[in-house]
Design an enzyme around this catalytic site. Structure first.
Site, mmCIF file in Angstrom:
data_model
loop_
_atom_site.group_PDB
_atom_site.id
_atom_site.type_symbol
_atom_site.label_atom_id
_atom_site.label_comp_id
_atom_site.label_asym_id
_atom_site.label_seq_id
_atom_site.Cartn_x
_atom_site.Cartn_y
_atom_site.Cartn_z
ATOM 1 N N TYR A 1 -13.490 -2.484 11.565
ATOM 2 C CA TYR A 1 -12.104 -1.992 11.502
ATOM 3 C C TYR A 1 -11.357 -2.205 12.812
ATOM 4 C CZ TYR A 1 -8.128 1.158 11.167
ATOM 5 O OH TYR A 1 -6.857 1.671 11.185
ATOM 6 N N LYS B 1 -7.834 -4.670 13.725
ATOM 7 C CA LYS B 1 -6.532 -4.267 14.244
ATOM 8 C C LYS B 1 -6.199 -4.999 15.548
ATOM 9 C CE LYS B 1 -5.434 -1.502 10.888
ATOM 10 N NZ LYS B 1 -4.349 -1.861 9.952
ATOM 11 N N GLY C 1 0.818 -1.212 0.000
ATOM 12 C CA GLY C 1 0.000 0.000 0.000
ATOM 13 C C GLY C 1 0.843 1.248 0.000
ATOM 14 N N ALA C 2 1.909 1.228 -0.801
ATOM 15 C CA ALA C 2 2.916 2.304 -0.730
ATOM 16 C C ALA C 2 2.703 3.405 -1.758
ATOM 17 C CB ALA C 2 4.311 1.707 -0.911
ATOM 18 N N VAL D 1 -3.124 -7.621 -1.868
ATOM 19 C CA VAL D 1 -2.904 -8.473 -0.694
ATOM 20 C C VAL D 1 -4.043 -9.455 -0.466
ATOM 21 C CG1 VAL D 1 -1.480 -6.697 0.420
ATOM 22 C CG2 VAL D 1 -3.912 -6.892 1.020
ATOM 23 N N SER E 1 -3.309 0.094 14.680
ATOM 24 C CA SER E 1 -3.970 1.323 15.107
ATOM 25 C C SER E 1 -4.328 1.192 16.570
ATOM 26 C CB SER E 1 -5.249 1.548 14.295
ATOM 27 O OG SER E 1 -6.066 2.530 14.910
ATOM 28 N N ASN F 1 1.597 -2.455 5.377
ATOM 29 C CA ASN F 1 0.902 -1.192 5.571
ATOM 30 C C ASN F 1 -0.491 -1.172 4.934
ATOM 31 O OD1 ASN F 1 0.762 1.926 5.885
ATOM 32 N ND2 ASN F 1 0.547 1.586 3.681
#
Length: 241
Positions: free
Chosen positions: A164, A168, A14-15, A65, A148, A91
């Protein structure tokens, strides 16, 4: 193997934008060759060009991914270009839909949870396991999972997001399992919290810059061999589980 053997290689998923791009730029700035992992061909190409314009040795890696085939192909690309991998920064992540109470736990659509987990947790496992053979060839391999503090069961920060936030929490737990399994190897695995950063992800609402958010990832990616393992860190230090 097209790269110089003594140059460290980092793959950031995710760069193409946001924190991921800032991590790639930061690692490139301290001498890493950076593999820019991203799904979108055009955005990936533009991200590589931006990094190269800033003096970073970067190359693109097509990487979705959520796809086993894409991840396997990405590992082949890194092997072909670099021959090994020194740092993996997981990421890539999604918030999932947030409109109309879609992440209210009392009315939760489980398909939303599945979609978020597929990127934020299963994607990390997919990529990590595909890249581990390359990481094991490096003298001091590091894996950084971008988490996060919304996943912290102790802090309970941010809005109620029942897809979400638990994604995490699970990512943190998976990070600990990897650290335990790899305890007797040179591979050091940790989770990072970048803080509330102004990116597309947050609707540019956060007070922190992508560069500030990237700092903890860069620190964990460059830990000494006796550095911490299986922890959860932000700029201030340890984040409560």
């Amino acid at each position: 193997m097209g790269r110089v053997n003594n140059t460290k290689i980092a793959l950031v998923t995710g760069a193409n934008k946001g924190i991921g791009h800032a991590i790639a730029a930061g690692l490139g700035g301290i001498g890493f060759t950076v593999a820019v992992g991203a799904r979108d061909d055009l955005r990936r190409k533009e991200a590589v060009e931006r990094l190269r314009a800033a003096g970073v040795d970067a190359f693109g890696v097509a990487l979705d991914v959520t796809s086993d085939d894409s991840v396997a192909e990405a590992a082949s690309t890194v092997e072909r270009v670099a021959g090994r991998l020194d740092v993996l920064v997981n990421n890539a992540g999604i918030a999932g839909p947030m409109d109309g109470g879609t992440q209210d736990p009392t009315t939760l659509d489980l398909d939303v949870v599945r979609t978020v987990l597929d990127t934020n947790v299963f994607g990390v496992v997919r990529v990590t396991n595909a890249m581990l053979p390359l990481l094991r060839r490096a003298p001091s391999p590091r894996i950084v999972n971008m988490s996060s503090n919304m996943g912290s069961l102790a802090l309970r920060t941010g809005p109620v997001m029942a897809a979400y936030a638990p994604s995490k929490s699970m990512l943190n737990s998976v990070t600990v399992q990897y650290a335990r399994q790899l305890a007797d190897t040179p591979v050091i695995v940790n989770a990072a919290c970048p803080g509330y950063v102004a990116t597309d992800f947050t609707g540019h609402l956060g007070p922190r810059t992508p560069e500030q958010g990237a700092a903890i990832a860069i620190r964990l990616a460059t830990l000494p061999d006796d550095g911490p393992r299986g922890g959860f860190f932000d700029d201030e230090g340890v984040v409560p589980w």
